[in-house]
Design a protein around this motif. Structure first.
Motif, PDB file in Angstrom:
ATOM      1  N   TYR A  19     107.525  46.343  45.068  1.00 60.25           N
ATOM      2  CA  TYR A  19     106.120  45.945  45.134  1.00 60.25           C
ATOM      3  C   TYR A  19     105.597  46.067  46.555  1.00 60.25           C
ATOM      4  O   TYR A  19     104.555  46.679  46.808  1.00 60.25           O
ATOM      5  N   ARG A  23     102.878  48.652  48.236  1.00 57.49           N
ATOM      6  CA  ARG A  23     101.686  48.135  48.926  1.00 57.49           C
ATOM      7  C   ARG A  23     101.593  48.712  50.344  1.00 57.49           C
ATOM      8  O   ARG A  23     100.527  49.119  50.791  1.00 57.49           O
ATOM      9  N   ASP A 135      94.833  44.954  47.272  1.00 62.20           N
ATOM     10  CA  ASP A 135      94.958  43.964  46.197  1.00 62.20           C
ATOM     11  C   ASP A 135      94.530  44.551  44.851  1.00 62.20           C
ATOM     12  O   ASP A 135      95.204  44.357  43.842  1.00 62.20           O
ATOM     13  N   VAL A 136      93.405  45.266  44.856  1.00 64.40           N
ATOM     14  CA  VAL A 136      92.918  45.883  43.614  1.00 64.40           C
ATOM     15  C   VAL A 136      93.927  46.915  43.115  1.00 64.40           C
ATOM     16  O   VAL A 136      94.271  46.946  41.923  1.00 64.40           O
ATOM     17  N   TYR A 137      94.407  47.744  44.026  1.00 60.86           N
ATOM     18  CA  TYR A 137      95.386  48.772  43.646  1.00 60.86           C
ATOM     19  C   TYR A 137      96.660  48.133  43.109  1.00 60.86           C
ATOM     20  O   TYR A 137      97.217  48.586  42.099  1.00 60.86           O
ATOM     21  N   ARG A 139      97.056  45.250  41.694  1.00 61.97           N
ATOM     22  CA  ARG A 139      96.860  44.665  40.364  1.00 61.97           C
ATOM     23  C   ARG A 139      97.022  45.734  39.288  1.00 61.97           C
ATOM     24  O   ARG A 139      97.669  45.505  38.266  1.00 61.97           O
ATOM     25  N   SER A 140      96.437  46.899  39.516  1.00 61.44           N
ATOM     26  CA  SER A 140      96.595  47.978  38.530  1.00 61.44           C
ATOM     27  C   SER A 140      98.034  48.492  38.528  1.00 61.44           C
ATOM     28  O   SER A 140      98.575  48.829  37.475  1.00 61.44           O
ATOM     29  N   TRP A 141      98.659  48.541  39.689  1.00 63.06           N
ATOM     30  CA  TRP A 141     100.063  48.983  39.766  1.00 63.06           C
ATOM     31  C   TRP A 141     100.958  48.010  39.001  1.00 63.06           C
ATOM     32  O   TRP A 141     101.878  48.434  38.303  1.00 63.06           O
ATOM     33  N   GLU A 142     100.691  46.713  39.111  1.00 66.18           N
ATOM     34  CA  GLU A 142     101.466  45.717  38.364  1.00 66.18           C
ATOM     35  C   GLU A 142     101.297  45.898  36.864  1.00 66.18           C
ATOM     36  O   GLU A 142     102.254  45.771  36.103  1.00 66.18           O
ATOM     37  N   GLN A 143     100.072  46.211  36.432  1.00 67.70           N
ATOM     38  CA  GLN A 143      99.854  46.408  34.998  1.00 67.70           C
ATOM     39  C   GLN A 143     100.583  47.645  34.492  1.00 67.70           C
ATOM     40  O   GLN A 143     101.123  47.640  33.392  1.00 67.70           O
ATOM     41  N   HIS A 146     104.343  46.693  34.480  1.00 73.78           N
ATOM     42  CA  HIS A 146     104.511  45.308  34.031  1.00 73.78           C
ATOM     43  C   HIS A 146     105.916  45.030  33.465  1.00 73.78           C
ATOM     44  O   HIS A 146     106.505  43.982  33.733  1.00 73.78           O
ATOM     45  N   LYS A 152     106.642  36.426  38.294  1.00 73.12           N
ATOM     46  CA  LYS A 152     105.850  36.076  39.478  1.00 73.12           C
ATOM     47  C   LYS A 152     106.259  36.966  40.624  1.00 73.12           C
ATOM     48  O   LYS A 152     107.365  36.905  41.111  1.00 73.12           O
TER      49      LYS A 152
END
Length: 153
Positions: A19, A23, A135-137, A139-143, A146, A152
């Motif tokens: 992660y 980033r 942060d926006v990127y 969030r999409s990378w986490e989805q 997933h 967490k």
């Protein structure tokens, strides 16, 4: 003796490292984008201008008028009656006394301004557009990843 919560999942270090590596790589890529760089410098300038205006514009003026207004029991007639003799004394005094009074007022203005500037920088840190974009990127990378990430991150 403490026991771990039954529904917590252990965070694997490689997943967390992936992660933060992603980033970091994304931040390196977007630092080269001219539009975001221009937005960064514009937001830095706006941030500093806003902090300076609040600290040296609003707070000293507010205190300079609010404190006498409170001492006059919120009565502008009493406040004016108290301030008019002080202003007359200032105008009728010699230039050295006037210079000392003006220097004292400027020193008070600057000290109040710097006091609020320090606390304003502490209480309202700068929010970088690079961090927002990351942060926006992420969030999409986490989805997208997933199923590969812990609960967490």
């Amino acid at each position: 003796m403490t026991t771990p919560a039954p529904h917590t999942k252990a965070v694997d270090a490689p997943e967390v490292a992936a992660y933060w590596a992603e980033r970091r790589h994304y931040l390196e890529r977007i630092r080269k984008v001219p539009e975001i760089r221009q937005r960064f410098w514009r937001e830095v300038a706006i941030y500093f201008l806003r902090r300076l205006l609040w600290s040296f514009g609003f707070f000293p003026v507010f205190i300079a008028f609010w404190v006498p207004f409170v001492l006059a029991s919120f009565n502008p007639v009493v406040m004016a009656a108290d301030l008019i003799p002080l202003l007359e004394d200032f105008v009728n005094s010699n230039p050295e006394v006037q210079a000392t009074t003006i220097t004292t007022l400027v020193t008070a203005w600057a000290s109040i301004g710097f006091f609020f500037l320090v606390f304003d920088f502490v209480l309202t840190p700068f929010k970088s557009p690079y961090e927002y974009e990351a942060d926006v990127y992420m969030r999409s990378w986490e989805q997208l990843n997933h199923d590969q990430l812990p609960d967490k991150v």
